[in-house]
Design a protein around this motif. Structure first.
Motif, PDB file in Angstrom:
ATOM      1  N   PRO B  79      -6.870  -0.472  17.156  1.00 53.88           N
ATOM      2  CA  PRO B  79      -8.218  -1.041  17.317  1.00 53.88           C
ATOM      3  C   PRO B  79      -8.265  -1.994  18.519  1.00 53.88           C
ATOM      4  N   GLY B  80      -9.348  -1.925  19.222  1.00 56.00           N
ATOM      5  CA  GLY B  80      -9.511  -2.833  20.364  1.00 56.00           C
ATOM      6  C   GLY B  80      -9.012  -2.243  21.667  1.00 56.00           C
ATOM      7  N   GLU B  81      -8.206  -1.183  21.587  1.00 58.28           N
ATOM      8  CA  GLU B  81      -7.730  -0.590  22.835  1.00 58.28           C
ATOM      9  C   GLU B  81      -8.634   0.562  23.238  1.00 58.28           C
ATOM     10  N   LYS B  82      -9.015   0.578  24.489  1.00 61.88           N
ATOM     11  CA  LYS B  82      -9.822   1.701  24.978  1.00 61.88           C
ATOM     12  C   LYS B  82      -9.031   2.414  26.079  1.00 61.88           C
ATOM     13  N   PRO B  83      -8.594   3.641  25.816  1.00 61.46           N
ATOM     14  CA  PRO B  83      -7.838   4.347  26.851  1.00 61.46           C
ATOM     15  C   PRO B  83      -8.645   4.500  28.140  1.00 61.46           C
ATOM     16  N   GLU B  84      -7.924   4.599  29.241  1.00 66.52           N
ATOM     17  CA  GLU B  84      -8.584   4.860  30.528  1.00 66.52           C
ATOM     18  C   GLU B  84      -8.511   6.360  30.795  1.00 66.52           C
ATOM     19  N   PHE B  85      -9.575   6.882  31.430  1.00 67.23           N
ATOM     20  CA  PHE B  85      -9.627   8.332  31.651  1.00 67.23           C
ATOM     21  C   PHE B  85      -9.916   8.675  33.114  1.00 67.23           C
ATOM     22  N   PRO B  86      -8.941   8.533  33.992  1.00 65.38           N
ATOM     23  CA  PRO B  86      -9.156   9.075  35.336  1.00 65.38           C
ATOM     24  C   PRO B  86      -9.374  10.584  35.226  1.00 65.38           C
ATOM     25  N   VAL B  87     -10.284  11.105  36.068  1.00 64.15           N
ATOM     26  CA  VAL B  87     -10.697  12.509  35.899  1.00 64.15           C
ATOM     27  C   VAL B  87      -9.813  13.468  36.703  1.00 64.15           C
ATOM     28  N   MET B  88      -9.462  14.573  36.076  1.00 63.24           N
ATOM     29  CA  MET B  88      -8.834  15.683  36.802  1.00 63.24           C
ATOM     30  C   MET B  88      -9.870  16.795  36.913  1.00 63.24           C
ATOM     31  N   THR B  89     -10.046  17.347  38.118  1.00 63.41           N
ATOM     32  CA  THR B  89     -11.058  18.393  38.273  1.00 63.41           C
ATOM     33  C   THR B  89     -10.485  19.756  37.879  1.00 63.41           C
ATOM     34  N   ASN B  90      -9.179  19.908  38.002  1.00 64.85           N
ATOM     35  CA  ASN B  90      -8.509  21.111  37.496  1.00 64.85           C
ATOM     36  C   ASN B  90      -7.010  20.811  37.417  1.00 64.85           C
ATOM     37  N   THR B  91      -6.241  21.769  36.942  1.00 64.69           N
ATOM     38  CA  THR B  91      -4.817  21.519  36.735  1.00 64.69           C
ATOM     39  C   THR B  91      -4.103  21.218  38.056  1.00 64.69           C
ATOM     40  N   GLN B  92      -4.510  21.913  39.088  1.00 64.20           N
ATOM     41  CA  GLN B  92      -3.899  21.696  40.398  1.00 64.20           C
ATOM     42  C   GLN B  92      -4.170  20.273  40.883  1.00 64.20           C
ATOM     43  N   ASP B  93      -5.367  19.796  40.601  1.00 63.20           N
ATOM     44  CA  ASP B  93      -5.741  18.436  40.983  1.00 63.20           C
ATOM     45  C   ASP B  93      -4.835  17.428  40.271  1.00 63.20           C
ATOM     46  N   ALA B  94      -4.612  17.640  38.984  1.00 59.11           N
ATOM     47  CA  ALA B  94      -3.733  16.727  38.228  1.00 59.11           C
ATOM     48  C   ALA B  94      -2.312  16.780  38.777  1.00 59.11           C
ATOM     49  N   TYR B  95      -1.859  17.982  39.092  1.00 56.15           N
ATOM     50  CA  TYR B  95      -0.519  18.180  39.648  1.00 56.15           C
ATOM     51  C   TYR B  95      -0.363  17.393  40.954  1.00 56.15           C
ATOM     52  N   THR B  96      -1.361  17.535  41.831  1.00 55.20           N
ATOM     53  CA  THR B  96      -1.307  16.836  43.124  1.00 55.20           C
ATOM     54  C   THR B  96      -1.296  15.332  42.923  1.00 55.20           C
TER      55      THR B  96
END
Lengths: 295, 375
Positions: B79-96
């Motif tokens: 409780p009280g923690e809010k995860p952060e969500f940087p966005v990935m546009t696709n799997t390759q983007d996350a990989y890079t």
């Protein structure tokens, strides 16, 4: 040396160091990185095989894709910069030389678009230019198009890219032109008038030449970022809107070909620098001062 | 000259060109050296709650998957923690992003690309004993996240890609990927701005057996088709928002689409169909993976546990119509039409189509698409 005196000397030295460090950290170091990637000294993904590799540089000249894209982007950027300067000049002229009351309030109005997000403004243009958008609806109401046959080149085309870029950069161009027009000594126009010059002659031989530095600055200010633009072409350019900046972005993010991406980046930079040097040389040769009015 | 007077002298003059160059090269050199030092696999120890770094959990995530309904049990546990969500546009983007130094505790890749991730030691294995709902998952799908006997990825969602079209404006003679290349709809077709989607669609239409691993000759035929039919294309969509808006506005009427986008359009009242082509729909499987650089592995495990819980899985299927590997999902709670369209009731649904696979010659696909876009 007393500590206080040392501190004072540090402070005295600081002003020269601060901009130098900012320049180095934010501009030159990243450029060195890009340069290193372009010749294989750094690699992505990181690799122990790093060594000089000039294939990226030779590749750009043997690939028709990138040179074609570059020329396409130069054309679009030149058209955009010319249109923007042409539209910005009358606005700046009006604000600098005609308006006397509420000049700064009007200037603020020019800057109003900056108060909203860039992306929102581009998306708004999609609504305006789309098949069921404002322009097509008005055209339909006026009987300029048939039902089910919208004007298709307005969105997802190079025309759309030019329209949106002109809109986006217009306020930026007004400012330098306004600044150069405002700094013109009003007595010069009076003198021209006293010597028999008509309003048009006075503008052509006094005002325009004296405002050319602002015009040049505005052109460069619009041309350079338009050349590397990738967001606007991606959002409104459609199937034929792919530009040099899009290729760059794709090489870094999708293809993971940082070497070619870095080569294209350096190539763009060198091309812009070359253009700047040529422009400066031409400006130096032509003088940039008003010629004496004859007759 | 003492350091102080030298500094002062520099300050009083201007910083010379040599000084600037020296400073630049010094900083660039030091940074490059530190960059070369990276890449070593970080030590992966036992996963303990107390060993997690402070701060919020960072999840490199697809847009739309950050909604709290998908991780309610995690919110209750922390409780009280809010995860952060940087966005990935696709799997390759996350990989890079991860490869270039982004810090994330968890990410959400396509299973088709996992081999590529494993090659560069980007991930650490799960301790599945910390994921209580793990035993509820479909074992066949769980297996796809295993490498060297360890669980490097935990499946969380699956679905289909196919052709979506406006049923009120498009007449389909034969359900085929060929609709994306149909001359009748010139200026009304969107393609997807993605390295493999269009080459694979063309390969399926041309009848090639291995659309994700084409030969040179097959790639040449695909290139010819795409370059020729590009004149029919109005736009290349990069985000689902673009596609939804364009379909709604009538700017385009045919496009390659992912199931969730189709569902969103249907829910907005658009008369859209999601094709079941004769060549087969593309099936995909995604899941969670923990980057080796992650600093909060314990909470990453707990987050995954929350995401694959039955309640979250049901919400996922109800709202996005994605399949869940959780075998306890109550299908009677879901929209019957979408259950039927996406085979959510069939355990072997992922085998009924063309599985999205790793693409050994992806650079060729990327170059091909660049050429098509630049043409």
């Amino acid at each position: 040396m007393a500590p206080r005196r040392v501190a004072r000397r540090h402070l005295a030295a600081a002003p020269a160091w601060i901009p130098a460090v900012v320049l180095v950290l934010l501009f030159l170091v990243p450029l060195c990185y890009i340069g290193a990637y372009s010749v294989g000294l750094l690699r992505f993904p990181p690799s122990s095989e790093a060594g000089i590799d000039l294939s990226g540089w030779t590749g750009i000249f043997s690939s028709s894709i990138y040179l074609d894209l570059f020329l396409r982007s130069v054309t679009v950027a030149a058209v955009v910069a010319t249109l923007v300067v042409g539209l910005a000049y009358p606005v700046a002229y009006f604000l600098a030389l005609i308006v006397t009351k509420r000049r700064y309030a009007l200037l603020l109005l020019v800057l109003a678009p900056f108060f909203t997000s860039f992306l929102l403004r581009v998306f708004a243009w999609k609504v305006i230019l789309g098949a069921n958008g404002v322009v097509n609806s008005v055209a339909y109401e006026l009987g300029l198009r048939a039902e089910g046959d919208p004007i298709s080149f307005l969105l997802y085309s190079r025309v759309a890219v030019i329209i949106v870029l002109v809109y986006v950069w217009l306020p930026f161009a007004v400012l330098p032109i306004y600044s150069s027009l405002e700094s013109i000594d009003g007595r010069l126009m009076e003198a021209a008038s006293d010597l028999g010059a008509s309003g048009a002659q006075g503008f052509r031989k006094v005002t325009l030449p004296l405002s050319l530095p602002g015009v040049g600055a505005a052109f460069v200010l619009v041309f350079v970022p338009s050349l590397g633009e990738f967001v606007t072409p991606q959002l409104v350019g459609g199937a034929n809107g792919f530009m040099y900046g899009n290729a760059l972005q794709e090489l870094f993010t999708t293809a993971l070909d940082w070497k070619t991406g870095s080569v294209l980046t350096m190539f763009l930079l060198l091309a812009v620098l070359l253009a700047a040097v040529v422009a400066k040389t031409i400006s130096a040769l032509t003088g940039g001062r008003p010629r004496a009015a004859h007759g | 000259m003492s350091v102080h007077t030298e500094l002062s002298a520099v300050g009083q003059r201007e910083m010379g060109r040599r000084g600037l160059l020296g400073l630049t090269l010094g900083i660039a050199g030091a940074a490059a050296l530190s960059a070369c030092g990276r890449g070593a696999e970080p030590a992966v120890g036992e996963v303990k709650k107390s060993a997690d770094a402070a701060g919020s959990l960072v999840v490199l995530e697809w847009s739309g998957f950050e909604v709290p309904e998908l991780w309610k049990p995690y919110a209750a546990e922390f409780p009280g923690e809010k995860p952060e969500f940087p966005v990935m546009t696709n799997t390759q983007d996350a990989y890079t992003k991860l490869l270039s130094g982004a810090k994330a505790d968890l990410t959400h890749p396509s299973f088709a690309d996992l081999e590529q991730w494993m090659e560069v030691d980007l991930l650490r294995p799960f301790d599945t004993s910390l994921v209580k709902n793990f035993t509820a998952l479909n074992p066949a799908l769980v297996k796809r996240g295993q490498f060297n006997g360890k669980q490097y990825a935990i499946p969380s969602d699956w679905g289909y890609n196919s052709v979506a079209y406006r049923a009120d404006l498009v007449e389909v003679d034969e359900a085929s990927w060929g609709l994306l290349f149909d001359e009748r709809y010139k200026g009304k077709i969107a393609w997807r701005d993605h390295p493999t989607t269009m080459p694979v669609a063309a390969a399926l239409y041309l009848g090639f057996e291995k659309p994700y691993d084409m030969s040179d000759a097959e790639l040449a035929e695909v290139r010819k088709l795409l370059l020729d039919r590009k004149r029919l294309v109005k736009n290349l969509w990069a985000t689902e928002t673009d596609l939804r808006a364009d379909m709604a506005a009538g700017n385009v009427v045919i496009a390659p689409s992912e199931g969730g986008t189709y569902v969103a359009m249907r829910k907005r009242g658009l008369d859209v169909e999601f094709m079941d082509p004769v060549e087969g729909r593309i099936t995909w499987l995604e899941g969670f993976a923990i980057p080796a650089v992650g600093q909060r592995p314990y909470r990453a495990h707990r987050y995954v546990d929350a995401w694959i819980s039955t309640a979250s899985a049901e919400w996922l299927s109800q709202n996005y119509s994605y399949g869940s590997p959780n075998t306890k999902v109550d299908l009677s709670k879901l929209d019957a039409e979408f259950v039927r369209t996406f085979n959510l009731d069939k355990p072997d649904a992922l085998d009924q189509g063309v599985p999205e696979s790793s693409c050994p010659r992806k650079d060729r696909y990327v170059a091909l698409m660049s050429e098509v876009k630049a043409a």
